[in-house]
Design an enzyme around this catalytic site. Structure first.
Site, short mmCIF file in Angstrom:
data_model
loop_
_atom_site.label_atom_id
_atom_site.label_comp_id
_atom_site.label_asym_id
_atom_site.label_seq_id
_atom_site.Cartn_x
_atom_site.Cartn_y
_atom_site.Cartn_z
N HIS A 118 0.82 -1.22 0.00
CA HIS A 118 0.00 0.00 0.00
C HIS A 118 0.85 1.27 0.00
O HIS A 118 0.34 2.35 -0.27
CB HIS A 118 -0.94 0.00 1.21
CG HIS A 118 -2.03 -1.02 1.11
ND1 HIS A 118 -3.31 -0.71 0.75
CD2 HIS A 118 -2.03 -2.37 1.28
CE1 HIS A 118 -4.06 -1.80 0.72
NE2 HIS A 118 -3.30 -2.82 1.04
N ASP A 149 3.50 9.32 -0.76
CA ASP A 149 2.27 8.60 -0.42
C ASP A 149 2.05 7.52 -1.46
O ASP A 149 2.16 7.80 -2.66
CB ASP A 149 1.09 9.59 -0.43
CG ASP A 149 0.06 9.28 0.64
OD1 ASP A 149 -0.05 8.10 1.02
OD2 ASP A 149 -0.64 10.22 1.08
#
Ligand code: ADQ
Length: 484
Positions: A157, A365
């Protein structure tokens, strides 16, 4: 049809009531598990004095959930240690915050082994296993050691960092070798796939086969980009729900004659919160007219607060917000409203809808779901503007956002000026393209793509199990499908 076993550090299934408090990812995985009549396995979130390996099985809203407790030492070394003080900072390019402590690595391997041993009795021959995130990279290696030959996929992720960063990790080689025990490795972006390949080719002399697989360590796997999405349809629906409308009305009443900008993030140093505040300060400094007229609502629930770097960040943010409010507030105006708490999904949708712009400014991110949630919550005939860091994985897809470099206060300030003065036609044009992307690449598409790629050519696999004594690693050929 084969069952699906999802393995993640924390297990967070919907309860069947009040689902708005459960994240979109959890909802999507739960839906997949219902469809494939699978099991969701992970840590219970509880610790005991000694590890017992006792499985706790429950049925929650049609999903079978299996959890295990960890012992206190595991929690400190594996979770607070290797996961959150080593891999998280390093993979977010924060070498300065990375702890290279040998006991953390040992705890990490130990917990992955314990998870594998605990899960083993639940695995049936046809099951597909889908492991999630950086806490569990060695999980497939441990399962193979126990004789598991099922198809096992992994999804990261967070970003996979550049080669030069990976090698700062004392045991980078076994970590990457462990990834080769998966049939399929999913990353958020092509950039991460390329960074992973860069390591494989340049550090360990790996190669790409003609059919696109990667080989190294005498093993082979398939890597691909599977950008995660949100449940866009659900967000578009709940933005008009009773709770969302109540939040929207409250915020609108409070900001009559004012424009509200929103930020929503876990309180984490990767999210660029300080950079965002300094950019906003610059905007107030440069735009006398905007003072009293523009306010920033920053929602940032406290996260990982046992880790010192997070405590330090929190203290710095408190100071920075105090300084900016002290300088620019008036008797009836506060430029920054700062909330350290969580909200339900429908309430967040109301907040997003009431905001003229969203500031999403991570320094790194994997994807950033907030950016997508903001888009999905806008009113089609008067949408707000998304300001998005180029360092979020989402920037690869959401090209019609105002893309900025969060390290530049001027760029943030300029983007705010542009967003708040953008005409309706431009806002609509951008939003329609963004919404189209968010809807097409939603969480269901992500999940189905990954599962289809994992399932693919099982019949051509010549996979063998690792010997139980793990010192010798035999050549292992794994064929995986999926998009390269
Ligand atoms: P995170 O780092 O947690 O996720 P993000 O993708 O933004 O980051 O997801 C955060 C989620 O938490 C969003 O769904 C958001 O709505 C929710 N949230 C944030 N603040 C909240 C609040 N105050 N109340 C309630 N909910 C709140 C990691 C990676 C990301 C990747 C995701 C999914 O770091 O890069 O996008 O996983 O893969």
């Amino acid at each position: 049809m084969s069952r699906l076993i999802v393995v993640s550090n924390r297990v967070n299934p919907p309860t069947g009531k009040g689902e708005e408090s459960v994240g979109g990812l959890a909802m999507a995985l739960a839906a997949a598990l219902r469809e494939y009549s699978g099991i969701w396995f992970g840590w219970s979130g509880k610790t005991t004095t000694e590890f017992t390996g006792q499985l706790n099985m429950q049925k929650a809203d049609g999903v079978t959930v299996a959890t295990v407790d960890l012992e206190e030492g595991d929690y400190q070394e594996y979770y607070n240690g290797y996961a959150n003080k080593t891999l998280w900072p390093l993979f977010h390019y924060r070498v300065d915050l990375t702890a290279y402590d040998r006991s953390f690595g040992e705890g990490y391997d130990r917990v992955n082994k314990r998870f594998a041993e605990t899960l083993l009795p639940l695995i049936e021959p046809d099951d597909m296993i889908w492991v999630h995130d950086y806490h569990l990279i060695p999980m497939a290696r441990e399962l193979r050691r126990l004789g598991v030959t099922n198809r096992i996929g992994f999804f990261l992720h967070i970003p996979w960092p550049a080669h030069q960063l990976v090698v700062t990790l004392p045991r980078h080689r076994p970590l990457v070798e462990a990834m080769f025990h998966y049939d399929l490795i999913g990353f958020q972006t092509e950039e991460s796939v390329q960074a992973f390949e860069g390591y494989v080719f340049n550090e360990v002399g790996g190669e790409r086969t003609e059919d696109g697989r990667l080989t190294a360590f005498g093993l082979s796997t398939q890597a691909g980009a599977f950008p995660i999405g949100i449940d866009a349809e659900d967000f578009a629906r709940i933005k008009d729900s009773f709770r969302a409308s109540r939040v929207y009305d409250r915020l609108m009443a409070h900001s009559v004659f004012r424009k509200m900008i929103v930020g929503v993030d876990r309180l984490d140093y990767s999210k660029g919160l300080e950079e965002r505040l300094i950019g906003f300060e610059r905007f107030l400094h440069d735009n006398e007219d905007a003072r009293r007229e523009v306010m920033l609502l920053q929602i940032a629930p406290v996260s990982r607060d046992e880790v010192e770097a997070y405590q330090d960040l929190r203290a710095r943010l408190d100071g920075l917000i105090g300084r900016i409010n002290g300088e620019y507030a008036d008797m009836d105006y506060n430029p920054i409203r700062y909330l350290n708490r969580s909200y339900r999904r429908d309430e967040l949708a109301g907040v997003y809808r009431a905001s003229k712009a969203a500031l999403v400014t991570p320094l790194r991110d994997g994807m950033n779901l907030v950016a997508k949630e903001y888009v999905a919550s806008q009113t089609p005939d008067d949408p707000g503007v998304l300001i998005l860091s180029r360092f979020a994985g989402a920037a690869r897809q959401l090209k019609e956002a105002l893309i900025i470099n969060p390290n530049s206060p001027e760029e943030i300030s300029d983007a705010l000026t542009r967003a708040l003065s953008m005409d309706l036609a431009d806002r609509k044009r951008r939003w329609e393209a963004l919404m189209d992307n968010v809807t097409r690449h939603d969480v269901t598409a992500w999940r189905d793509d990954f599962v289809a790629a994992l399932r693919e050519p099982a019949h051509t696999s010549t996979k063998e199990a690792l010997p139980k004594a793990a010192n010798a690693t035999p050549a292992l050929t794994v064929r995986a499908g999926g998009r390269g």
